[in-house]
Motif scaffolding. Structure first.
Motif, PDB file in Angstrom:
ATOM      1  N   SER A  68       0.463  -1.242   0.188  1.00 53.97           N
ATOM      2  CA  SER A  68       0.076  -0.409   0.196  1.00 53.97           C
ATOM      3  C   SER A  68       0.966   1.554  -0.088  1.00 53.97           C
ATOM      4  O   SER A  68       0.487   2.338  -0.963  1.00 53.97           O
ATOM      5  CB  SER A  68      -0.917  -0.262   1.551  1.00 53.97           C
ATOM      6  N   LEU A  69       2.027   1.074   0.474  1.00 52.85           N
ATOM      7  CA  LEU A  69       3.034   2.772   0.288  1.00 52.85           C
ATOM      8  C   LEU A  69       3.642   2.616  -1.149  1.00 52.85           C
ATOM      9  O   LEU A  69       3.953   3.901  -1.267  1.00 52.85           O
ATOM     10  CB  LEU A  69       4.487   1.894   0.989  1.00 52.85           C
ATOM     11  N   HIS A  70       3.116   1.677  -2.050  1.00 54.47           N
ATOM     12  CA  HIS A  70       3.389   2.302  -3.159  1.00 54.47           C
ATOM     13  C   HIS A  70       2.515   2.719  -4.880  1.00 54.47           C
ATOM     14  O   HIS A  70       2.397   2.562  -5.492  1.00 54.47           O
ATOM     15  CB  HIS A  70       3.596   0.914  -4.042  1.00 54.47           C
ATOM     16  N   LEU A  71       1.280   2.319  -3.868  1.00 50.34           N
ATOM     17  CA  LEU A  71      -0.099   3.498  -4.302  1.00 50.34           C
ATOM     18  C   LEU A  71       0.163   4.664  -4.412  1.00 50.34           C
ATOM     19  O   LEU A  71       1.444   5.419  -3.995  1.00 50.34           O
ATOM     20  CB  LEU A  71      -0.988   3.512  -3.687  1.00 50.34           C
ATOM     21  N   PRO A  72      -0.152   5.668  -5.589  1.00 57.16           N
ATOM     22  CA  PRO A  72       0.021   6.711  -6.152  1.00 57.16           C
ATOM     23  C   PRO A  72      -0.758   7.597  -4.809  1.00 57.16           C
ATOM     24  O   PRO A  72      -1.654   7.139  -4.227  1.00 57.16           O
ATOM     25  CB  PRO A  72      -0.715   6.580  -7.043  1.00 57.16           C
ATOM     26  N   GLU A  73       0.487   9.021  -5.033  1.00 53.13           N
ATOM     27  CA  GLU A  73       0.156   9.594  -3.777  1.00 53.13           C
ATOM     28  C   GLU A  73      -0.954  10.160  -2.991  1.00 53.13           C
ATOM     29  O   GLU A  73      -1.987  10.377  -2.583  1.00 53.13           O
ATOM     30  CB  GLU A  73       0.726  10.820  -3.964  1.00 53.13           C
ATOM     31  N   PRO A  74      -2.226  10.406  -4.809  1.00 56.00           N
ATOM     32  CA  PRO A  74      -3.604  11.003  -4.407  1.00 56.00           C
ATOM     33  C   PRO A  74      -4.411  10.005  -3.870  1.00 56.00           C
ATOM     34  O   PRO A  74      -5.281  10.109  -3.758  1.00 56.00           O
ATOM     35  CB  PRO A  74      -3.481  11.421  -5.818  1.00 56.00           C
ATOM     36  N   TRP A  75      -3.821   8.855  -4.840  1.00 59.29           N
ATOM     37  CA  TRP A  75      -4.688   7.667  -3.710  1.00 59.29           C
ATOM     38  C   TRP A  75      -4.947   7.731  -2.229  1.00 59.29           C
ATOM     39  O   TRP A  75      -5.602   7.248  -1.319  1.00 59.29           O
ATOM     40  CB  TRP A  75      -4.758   6.177  -4.611  1.00 59.29           C
ATOM     41  N   ARG A  76      -3.646   7.588  -1.932  1.00 61.36           N
ATOM     42  CA  ARG A  76      -2.162   7.718  -0.395  1.00 61.36           C
ATOM     43  C   ARG A  76      -3.777   8.518  -0.069  1.00 61.36           C
ATOM     44  O   ARG A  76      -3.851   8.077   1.049  1.00 61.36           O
ATOM     45  CB  ARG A  76      -1.543   7.358  -0.307  1.00 61.36           C
ATOM     46  N   LEU A  77      -3.362   9.862  -0.432  1.00 60.50           N
ATOM     47  CA  LEU A  77      -4.601  10.312   0.393  1.00 60.50           C
ATOM     48  C   LEU A  77      -5.637  10.537   0.580  1.00 60.50           C
ATOM     49  O   LEU A  77      -6.026  10.720   1.089  1.00 60.50           O
ATOM     50  CB  LEU A  77      -4.184  12.324  -0.158  1.00 60.50           C
ATOM     51  N   ARG A  78      -6.323  10.499  -0.420  1.00 62.11           N
ATOM     52  CA  ARG A  78      -7.811   9.947  -0.307  1.00 62.11           C
ATOM     53  C   ARG A  78      -8.214   9.339   0.472  1.00 62.11           C
ATOM     54  O   ARG A  78      -9.583   9.407   0.919  1.00 62.11           O
ATOM     55  CB  ARG A  78      -8.270  10.423  -2.234  1.00 62.11           C
ATOM     56  N   ALA A  79      -7.667   8.201   0.546  1.00 58.98           N
ATOM     57  CA  ALA A  79      -7.397   7.133   1.139  1.00 58.98           C
ATOM     58  C   ALA A  79      -7.522   6.675   2.162  1.00 58.98           C
ATOM     59  O   ALA A  79      -7.575   5.601   3.387  1.00 58.98           O
ATOM     60  CB  ALA A  79      -7.637   5.561   0.177  1.00 58.98           C
ATOM     61  N   GLY A  80      -6.194   7.213   2.973  1.00 54.36           N
ATOM     62  CA  GLY A  80      -5.857   7.823   4.446  1.00 54.36           C
ATOM     63  C   GLY A  80      -5.783   7.128   5.244  1.00 54.36           C
ATOM     64  O   GLY A  80      -5.758   6.394   6.170  1.00 54.36           O
ATOM     65  N   PRO A  81      -7.051   7.757   5.754  1.00 53.30           N
ATOM     66  CA  PRO A  81      -7.709   7.286   7.170  1.00 53.30           C
ATOM     67  C   PRO A  81      -8.553   5.939   7.344  1.00 53.30           C
ATOM     68  O   PRO A  81      -8.351   5.311   7.854  1.00 53.30           O
ATOM     69  CB  PRO A  81      -8.890   8.379   7.490  1.00 53.30           C
ATOM     70  N   TRP A  82      -9.496   6.141   5.804  1.00 54.57           N
ATOM     71  CA  TRP A  82      -9.620   4.670   5.950  1.00 54.57           C
ATOM     72  C   TRP A  82      -8.873   3.088   5.131  1.00 54.57           C
ATOM     73  O   TRP A  82      -9.110   2.091   5.971  1.00 54.57           O
ATOM     74  CB  TRP A  82     -10.533   4.181   5.137  1.00 54.57           C
ATOM     75  N   LEU A  83      -7.901   3.641   4.921  1.00 55.23           N
ATOM     76  CA  LEU A  83      -6.731   2.685   4.847  1.00 55.23           C
ATOM     77  C   LEU A  83      -5.827   2.053   6.350  1.00 55.23           C
ATOM     78  O   LEU A  83      -6.000   1.186   5.916  1.00 55.23           O
ATOM     79  CB  LEU A  83      -5.947   3.359   3.524  1.00 55.23           C
TER      80      LEU A  83
END
Length: 164
Positions: A68-83
């Motif tokens: 999950s660390l290698h997800l693109p940054e926009p996805w990681r930022l959007r899904a951050g709290p839930w992820l």
């Protein structure tokens, strides 16, 4: 014999690295979720839980959490709290289940402090050295893939052979 302490530690470390990229409040909350879930699952009476299932799911969780660390940054930022919270709950459940198979009931005491890797990880990211976190996560992915592959290869000592 396989020692379940290794996947416990690796899963806690993968979660700590993944939480390095989340906000501090979310990371603390996710770390708490992991600890509570691990302790609650470790206290559940689960006689006869399949060992192979626990190992496979534990290593797959290490793989998914580190990847999950290698997800693109926009996805990681959007899904951050839930992820982060979902990964923490998943990690806590599997660390607790793997604790049932340890030779010592204190496996959680060795594994759960590795979630604190989020603190130096956040510091590294703040300094602009986030690539170090991704390299460490890549090593965890490699270890998890190798451990999963070992399950498909007959390895002496893991299965009965003609001498027994």
């Amino acid at each position: 014999m396989r020692d379940p302490l290794l996947p416990q530690i690796m899963l806690a470390a993968a979660l700590g690295l993944a939480l390095s990229y989340t906000e501090r409040g979310t990371a603390r909350q996710a770390a708490g979720i992991c600890v509570v879930a691990a302790i609650a699952t470790a206290l559940l009476p689960l006689p006869g839980f399949p060992t192979d299932l626990a190992f496979a799911a534990g290593w797959l969780s290490v793989l998914a959490t580190a990847a999950s660390l290698h997800l693109p940054e926009p996805w990681r930022l959007r899904a951050g709290p839930w992820l982060g919270r979902g990964q923490a709950l998943n990690a806590g459940l599997w660390v607790g289940l793997l604790n049932h198979m340890t030779l010592s009931p204190f496996g959680l005491a060795f594994a759960l402090p590795f979630v604190a890797l989020m603190l130096p990880g956040a510091w590294l990211i703040g300094r602009g050295w986030g690539i170090a976190i991704k390299v460490a996560a890549s090593w965890l992915i490699a270890i998890a893939v190798l451990q999963i592959a070992l399950g498909f290869v007959p390895t002496p000592g893991y299965e009965a052979d003609h001498m027994e």
